[in-house]
Structure formats: structure tokens, C-alpha cells
Design a protein around this motif. Structure first.
Motif: not given
Length: 79
Positions: A12-15, A30, A33-34, A45
Motif C-alpha cells: 500500500r506504499s502507493h496510497w 475521499r 479522490q474517488w 478498488g
């Protein structure tokens, strides 16, 4: 000696990481973002959520999520 079960950890390092001062601010971020994410990212997702629920909550094998083929063929009745 028992065999040790190792659960793979998702990368999840790209989050993105952000800090908010209120719940409303977090929620607005959020949602934005979506909305900015493409269709493919939203589908990916959603599928990740389905897989995590299926395996984590129901304890089922992820291969059971594929399409099932229970009908092999259909014959029409002759008139």
C-alpha cells in the motif's frame, strides 16, 4: 514443530497520506479522490473490497469468486 502460516502483506506504499482536522474534511477529500480516479481505478478498488470481505470475513477461497458455469447447454423443445 508446527508450520508457520505467513499471510502476504499488500503493498500500500502507493496510497496517498494526508492529515485532516475534521471528519468532514476527510470525507470531502475521499469523495474528491474517488471522483478524480478513473473508472478502472474505481473498479479495482471495489474488487479489492469484495476479495477482502470474501476471504477475511467469510473465510472463503478467492478462486470461488470467479464466474460459475452450472448450465452446460440448453436444448429447445421441438414443436
Amino acid at each position: 514443530m508446527e508450520a508457520e502460516t505467513i499471510t502476504p502483506v499488500k503493498d500500500r506504499s502507493h496510497w496517498p497520506v494526508a492529515k485532516f482536522t475534521s471528519f468532514d474534511e476527510s470525507r470531502a477529500y475521499r469523495i474528491r479522490q474517488w471522483q478524480e480516479a478513473g473508472c478502472e481505478a474505481r473498479m479495482q478498488g471495489a474488487w479489492e473490497l469484495v476479495e477482502e470481505y470474501w476471504v477475511g470475513m467469510k473465510g472463503m477461497h478467492p478462486d470461488e469468486l470467479r464466474l460459475q458455469r452450472s448450465v452446460t447447454h440448453i436444448r429447445s423443445r421441438g414443436r
